[in-house]
Write a protein that holds these residues in place. Sequence first.
Motif, PDB file in Angstrom:
ATOM      1  N   PRO A 179       0.865  -1.192   0.000  1.00  0.00           N
ATOM      2  CA  PRO A 179       0.000   0.000   0.000  1.00  0.00           C
ATOM      3  C   PRO A 179       0.897   1.236   0.000  1.00  0.00           C
ATOM      4  O   PRO A 179       1.916   1.261   0.695  1.00  0.00           O
ATOM      5  CB  PRO A 179      -0.776  -0.116   1.310  1.00  0.00           C
ATOM      6  N   PHE A 180       0.500   2.245  -0.772  1.00  0.00           N
ATOM      7  CA  PHE A 180       1.450   3.342  -0.989  1.00  0.00           C
ATOM      8  C   PHE A 180       0.771   4.690  -1.209  1.00  0.00           C
ATOM      9  O   PHE A 180      -0.274   4.784  -1.852  1.00  0.00           O
ATOM     10  CB  PHE A 180       2.304   2.998  -2.218  1.00  0.00           C
ATOM     11  N   ARG A 181       1.393   5.706  -0.658  1.00  0.00           N
ATOM     12  CA  ARG A 181       1.125   7.093  -1.064  1.00  0.00           C
ATOM     13  C   ARG A 181       2.221   7.990  -0.495  1.00  0.00           C
ATOM     14  O   ARG A 181       2.519   7.910   0.707  1.00  0.00           O
ATOM     15  CB  ARG A 181      -0.255   7.581  -0.593  1.00  0.00           C
ATOM     16  N   ARG A 183       5.441   8.219  -0.419  1.00  0.00           N
ATOM     17  CA  ARG A 183       6.640   7.746   0.291  1.00  0.00           C
ATOM     18  C   ARG A 183       7.696   7.310  -0.728  1.00  0.00           C
ATOM     19  O   ARG A 183       8.156   6.165  -0.737  1.00  0.00           O
ATOM     20  CB  ARG A 183       6.302   6.579   1.222  1.00  0.00           C
ATOM     21  N   PHE A 218      -6.502   8.033   4.043  1.00  0.00           N
ATOM     22  CA  PHE A 218      -5.828   6.826   3.547  1.00  0.00           C
ATOM     23  C   PHE A 218      -6.595   5.582   4.006  1.00  0.00           C
ATOM     24  O   PHE A 218      -7.143   5.547   5.106  1.00  0.00           O
ATOM     25  CB  PHE A 218      -4.397   6.798   4.097  1.00  0.00           C
ATOM     26  N   ASP A 244       4.063  -3.379   4.397  1.00  0.00           N
ATOM     27  CA  ASP A 244       4.303  -1.946   4.591  1.00  0.00           C
ATOM     28  C   ASP A 244       5.590  -1.579   3.872  1.00  0.00           C
ATOM     29  O   ASP A 244       6.560  -2.343   3.881  1.00  0.00           O
ATOM     30  CB  ASP A 244       4.455  -1.627   6.093  1.00  0.00           C
ATOM     31  N   ILE A 245       5.592  -0.399   3.294  1.00  0.00           N
ATOM     32  CA  ILE A 245       6.730  -0.013   2.476  1.00  0.00           C
ATOM     33  C   ILE A 245       7.970   0.292   3.317  1.00  0.00           C
ATOM     34  O   ILE A 245       9.098   0.244   2.819  1.00  0.00           O
ATOM     35  CB  ILE A 245       6.355   1.202   1.606  1.00  0.00           C
ATOM     36  N   ASP A 246       7.747   0.587   4.608  1.00  0.00           N
ATOM     37  CA  ASP A 246       8.866   1.059   5.422  1.00  0.00           C
ATOM     38  C   ASP A 246       9.496  -0.046   6.266  1.00  0.00           C
ATOM     39  O   ASP A 246      10.333   0.224   7.115  1.00  0.00           O
ATOM     40  CB  ASP A 246       8.395   2.216   6.320  1.00  0.00           C
ATOM     41  N   TRP A 306      -5.489   5.812  10.139  1.00  0.00           N
ATOM     42  CA  TRP A 306      -4.534   4.891  10.738  1.00  0.00           C
ATOM     43  C   TRP A 306      -5.181   3.936  11.753  1.00  0.00           C
ATOM     44  O   TRP A 306      -5.892   4.376  12.650  1.00  0.00           O
ATOM     45  CB  TRP A 306      -3.406   5.691  11.411  1.00  0.00           C
ATOM     46  N   MET A 336      12.347  -0.461  10.677  1.00  0.00           N
ATOM     47  CA  MET A 336      11.361   0.458  10.085  1.00  0.00           C
ATOM     48  C   MET A 336      12.054   1.755   9.681  1.00  0.00           C
ATOM     49  O   MET A 336      12.780   2.358  10.487  1.00  0.00           O
ATOM     50  CB  MET A 336      10.205   0.760  11.029  1.00  0.00           C
ATOM     51  N   HIS A 339       9.501   7.779   9.652  1.00  0.00           N
ATOM     52  CA  HIS A 339       8.471   8.638   9.050  1.00  0.00           C
ATOM     53  C   HIS A 339       7.692   9.298  10.173  1.00  0.00           C
ATOM     54  O   HIS A 339       7.742   8.848  11.324  1.00  0.00           O
ATOM     55  CB  HIS A 339       7.532   7.841   8.144  1.00  0.00           C
ATOM     56  N   LYS A 341       4.640   9.987  12.382  1.00  0.00           N
ATOM     57  CA  LYS A 341       3.564   9.096  12.829  1.00  0.00           C
ATOM     58  C   LYS A 341       2.213   9.707  12.495  1.00  0.00           C
ATOM     59  O   LYS A 341       1.939  10.854  12.834  1.00  0.00           O
ATOM     60  CB  LYS A 341       3.715   8.875  14.348  1.00  0.00           C
TER      61      LYS A 341
HETATM   62  N1  UDP Z   1       1.277   4.364   3.816  1.00  0.00           N
HETATM   63  C1  UDP Z   1       1.718   5.186   2.793  1.00  0.00           C
HETATM   64  N2  UDP Z   1       1.477   6.529   2.859  1.00  0.00           N
HETATM   65  C2  UDP Z   1       0.822   7.074   3.903  1.00  0.00           C
HETATM   66  C3  UDP Z   1       0.393   6.253   4.941  1.00  0.00           C
HETATM   67  C4  UDP Z   1       0.637   4.911   4.898  1.00  0.00           C
HETATM   68  O1  UDP Z   1       2.339   4.726   1.837  1.00  0.00           O
HETATM   69  O2  UDP Z   1       0.635   8.286   3.906  1.00  0.00           O
HETATM   70  C5  UDP Z   1       1.475   2.896   3.718  1.00  0.00           C
HETATM   71  C6  UDP Z   1       2.928   2.488   3.782  1.00  0.00           C
HETATM   72  O3  UDP Z   1       3.108   1.277   3.120  1.00  0.00           O
HETATM   73  C7  UDP Z   1       3.117   2.331   5.257  1.00  0.00           C
HETATM   74  C8  UDP Z   1       1.838   1.665   5.660  1.00  0.00           C
HETATM   75  O4  UDP Z   1       0.858   2.247   4.816  1.00  0.00           O
HETATM   76  O5  UDP Z   1       4.260   1.587   5.583  1.00  0.00           O
HETATM   77  C9  UDP Z   1       1.469   1.817   7.126  1.00  0.00           C
HETATM   78  O6  UDP Z   1       1.444   3.179   7.480  1.00  0.00           O
HETATM   79  P1  UDP Z   1       2.464   3.793   8.569  1.00  0.00           P
HETATM   80  O7  UDP Z   1       3.842   3.387   8.198  1.00  0.00           O
HETATM   81  O8  UDP Z   1       2.185   5.252   8.680  1.00  0.00           O
HETATM   82  O9  UDP Z   1       1.979   3.034   9.872  1.00  0.00           O
HETATM   83  P2  UDP Z   1       2.794   2.737  11.228  1.00  0.00           P
HETATM   84  O10 UDP Z   1       4.216   2.501  10.911  1.00  0.00           O
HETATM   85  O11 UDP Z   1       2.598   3.932  12.076  1.00  0.00           O
HETATM   86  O12 UDP Z   1       2.104   1.525  11.769  1.00  0.00           O
END
Ligand code: UDP
Length: 391
Positions: A179-181, A183, A218, A244-246, A306, A336, A339, A341
């Motif tokens: 899932p992406f936006r 980043r 999102f 998750d992308i991160d 979220w 991770m 980014h 939060k």
């Molecule tokens: N994500 C994204 N853009 C955003 C919010 C979320 O690409 O603005 C995607 C991304 O893959 C990210 C995942 O959704 O790793 C989960 O969101 P986030 O990393 O913010 O969640 P957390 O790490 O706080 O659980």
Amino acid sequence: MPPLCPITPYKGLFFLVVAFVLLEYLINTFTNSKPSVYFNTTKLLNNVDDKEIHTYGPLLKTLLFKNNKTHPHNKTLHFATKNDSYYSYAVTVPPPQLGSKLGNTSTSVTVPVAIEAQNDSTPLCPDDISSNLKGRLPIVKSPVPTAQELETRFDWLRPGGRWSPENCRAPKRVALVVPFRCRGEHLLLFLQHMHPFLKRQQLDYRIFVVEQDGDGTFNRAMLMNVGYKEALAVERFDCFIFHDIDLLPEDDRNLYTCPEQPRHMSVAVDIFKYKLPYPEIFGGVSAISTEHFKLLNGFSNSFWGWGGEDDDMSNRIRYHHLHISRYPLTIARYTMLTHKKDKPSASRYDVLKQGQQRFDKDGLNNLRYKLVQKKYHLLYTWILVAVDAPS
Ligand code: UDP
Ligand code: MN
């Protein structure tokens, strides 16, 4: 006696042409070679170049296979194996201005189609891949590579962000859905890390990046449902890894293979001090077989903003008498990328509480979205999608 009217060379040519046209008409009628199915091939011919041509593969595949039985011009499609893993079709199509009969000769376009060569003589890949693996890996956070650098470095990829072992058949086919936006840097670091990682594991895999269009709230879960649907529209997959992308895996013994039971993969994350925060957790990275994902009706579409959607999936799994499996903490380790939060959604607990009443009507079977773009980049398949937040 006046001479018989002589047949001038000019008239002779005229008769010859008429006879030829008549003959061709008769042959066409009797051999039934006129297409009974008409396609709009204009799209296929516009802007066809080496890069863009991949865009038309699945479109054409659908057309051809839907009409496989009835389309007489199948005879004129030339099948040519391009390499071991996909075919190319040479299809003869008319120039755009002449309309849309597929098969009326004029211009020839070769369209690679994402169909795997089913060569059963290829041996199955060995179970033991440990000699390929490195164990613990360095996590590179900088410098951030460019897409061009990665494309050059990973020239062994096929368009759509896919790879499969060259000399053997992997037992299962895996789709990674991200899932992406907004980043972009994370995406490049993720691709840089994941492609060599997955290749070393000798997987038959493909990466789908599902991006939410616009700046509305999102919906991570919905993007993953979209990824599932769109991936299966392209080809067969045995399982899905929602990623998750991160989150970058720190150890390549963490195998991205298809799981028997839903597998929670991001067990030990650096920001949680490499401990599982709570036993039911299913967020971050998770793997589910295609069959189970269908049984579970995918993720809920009701979690905007979220949080919550991963716990709802955890509840779905229990509700269907499946269970969450995990690799050991020492292997299922992740870093991770940093980014900001996101603010947790205020309604997530309420939606979560009513979950059970909605499992069978909220998910894959009520998913609504608009596909805005779908492109086969070398590094990944990009799916841009518009979803409507409730008003
Ligand atoms: N994500 C994204 N853009 C955003 C919010 C979320 O690409 O603005 C995607 C991304 O893959 C990210 C995942 O959704 O790793 C989960 O969101 P986030 O990393 O913010 O969640 P957390 O790490 O706080 O659980
Ligand atoms: Mn994150």
